[in-house]
Write a protein that holds these residues in place. Structure first.
Motif, PDB file in Angstrom:
ATOM      1  N   MET A   1       0.849  -1.177   0.000  1.00  0.00           N
ATOM      2  CA  MET A   1       0.000   0.000   0.000  1.00  0.00           C
ATOM      3  C   MET A   1       0.895   1.241   0.000  1.00  0.00           C
ATOM      4  SD  MET A   1      -2.662   1.394   2.935  1.00  0.00           S
ATOM      5  CE  MET A   1      -1.550   1.075   4.274  1.00  0.00           C
ATOM      6  N   TYR A   9      -4.627   7.312   8.920  1.00  0.00           N
ATOM      7  CA  TYR A   9      -4.104   5.954   9.093  1.00  0.00           C
ATOM      8  C   TYR A   9      -4.116   5.561  10.562  1.00  0.00           C
ATOM      9  CZ  TYR A   9      -2.444   6.435   4.326  1.00  0.00           C
ATOM     10  OH  TYR A   9      -2.386   6.632   2.970  1.00  0.00           O
ATOM     11  N   LYS A  10      -4.048   4.242  10.782  1.00  0.00           N
ATOM     12  CA  LYS A  10      -3.971   3.698  12.141  1.00  0.00           C
ATOM     13  C   LYS A  10      -2.869   2.652  12.161  1.00  0.00           C
ATOM     14  CE  LYS A  10      -6.943   0.658  13.699  1.00  0.00           C
ATOM     15  NZ  LYS A  10      -8.148  -0.025  14.175  1.00  0.00           N
ATOM     16  N   ASP A  11      -2.065   2.657  13.227  1.00  0.00           N
ATOM     17  CA  ASP A  11      -1.016   1.655  13.407  1.00  0.00           C
ATOM     18  C   ASP A  11      -1.673   0.331  13.780  1.00  0.00           C
ATOM     19  OD1 ASP A  11       1.509   0.418  13.837  1.00  0.00           O
ATOM     20  OD2 ASP A  11       1.382   0.909  15.962  1.00  0.00           O
ATOM     21  N   LYS A  12      -1.355  -0.739  13.059  1.00  0.00           N
ATOM     22  CA  LYS A  12      -1.958  -2.059  13.287  1.00  0.00           C
ATOM     23  C   LYS A  12      -1.581  -2.631  14.650  1.00  0.00           C
ATOM     24  CE  LYS A  12      -1.635  -3.178   8.384  1.00  0.00           C
ATOM     25  NZ  LYS A  12      -0.931  -4.004   7.387  1.00  0.00           N
ATOM     26  N   GLN A  53       4.613  -0.214   6.577  1.00  0.00           N
ATOM     27  CA  GLN A  53       3.918  -1.500   6.534  1.00  0.00           C
ATOM     28  C   GLN A  53       3.067  -1.759   7.779  1.00  0.00           C
ATOM     29  OE1 GLN A  53       7.262  -1.196   6.646  1.00  0.00           O
ATOM     30  NE2 GLN A  53       8.230  -2.876   7.757  1.00  0.00           N
ATOM     31  N   ARG A  54       3.256  -0.966   8.827  1.00  0.00           N
ATOM     32  CA  ARG A  54       2.442  -1.109  10.045  1.00  0.00           C
ATOM     33  C   ARG A  54       1.120  -0.356   9.962  1.00  0.00           C
ATOM     34  NH1 ARG A  54       6.019  -0.314  15.434  1.00  0.00           N
ATOM     35  NH2 ARG A  54       3.909   0.091  16.171  1.00  0.00           N
ATOM     36  N   GLU A  56      -2.563   1.073   8.379  1.00  0.00           N
ATOM     37  CA  GLU A  56      -3.721   0.768   7.551  1.00  0.00           C
ATOM     38  C   GLU A  56      -4.541   2.037   7.395  1.00  0.00           C
ATOM     39  OE1 GLU A  56      -5.951  -2.316   9.465  1.00  0.00           O
ATOM     40  OE2 GLU A  56      -6.433  -1.110  11.201  1.00  0.00           O
ATOM     41  N   GLN A  57      -5.058   2.246   6.196  1.00  0.00           N
ATOM     42  CA  GLN A  57      -5.843   3.453   5.922  1.00  0.00           C
ATOM     43  C   GLN A  57      -7.195   3.352   6.605  1.00  0.00           C
ATOM     44  OE1 GLN A  57      -5.863   4.731   1.829  1.00  0.00           O
ATOM     45  NE2 GLN A  57      -7.804   5.767   2.109  1.00  0.00           N
TER      46      GLN A  57
END
Length: 80
Positions: A1, A9-12, A53-54, A56-57
């Motif tokens: 992505m 965004y949010k950190d997974k 990579q951590r 997510e939108q």
């Protein structure tokens, strides 16, 4: 992505979330995004750097700014 400036965004891993207000790429291949959280109760919270990579939108709409008259940074560059 591909991380885009102005999107939410949010950190997974930690759940930390906010708007991407900066990006950095290093010669080692590491790419990071500066995530600035929304202000709650008038108190500012510090922005944090995360490996892309951590993330997510969260939202679909991007925030844009008109920087024609006053372009410039609002924060020092990251230091490792």
């Amino acid at each position: 992505m591909k991380i885009e400036m102005g999107r939410e965004y949010k950190d997974k891993i930690t759940g930390f979330g906010g708007i991407c207000t900066g990006k950095a790429e290093y010669i080692s291949g590491c790419a990071q995004a500066l995530i600035t959280p929304k202000v709650k109760k008038g108190e500012s919270t510090k922005a944090e750097w995360f490996d892309e990579q951590r993330l997510e939108q969260v939202g679909r709409k991007a925030i844009t700014l008109d920087n024609d008259e006053t372009p410039g940074c609002d924060m020092a560059a990251p230091i490792r």
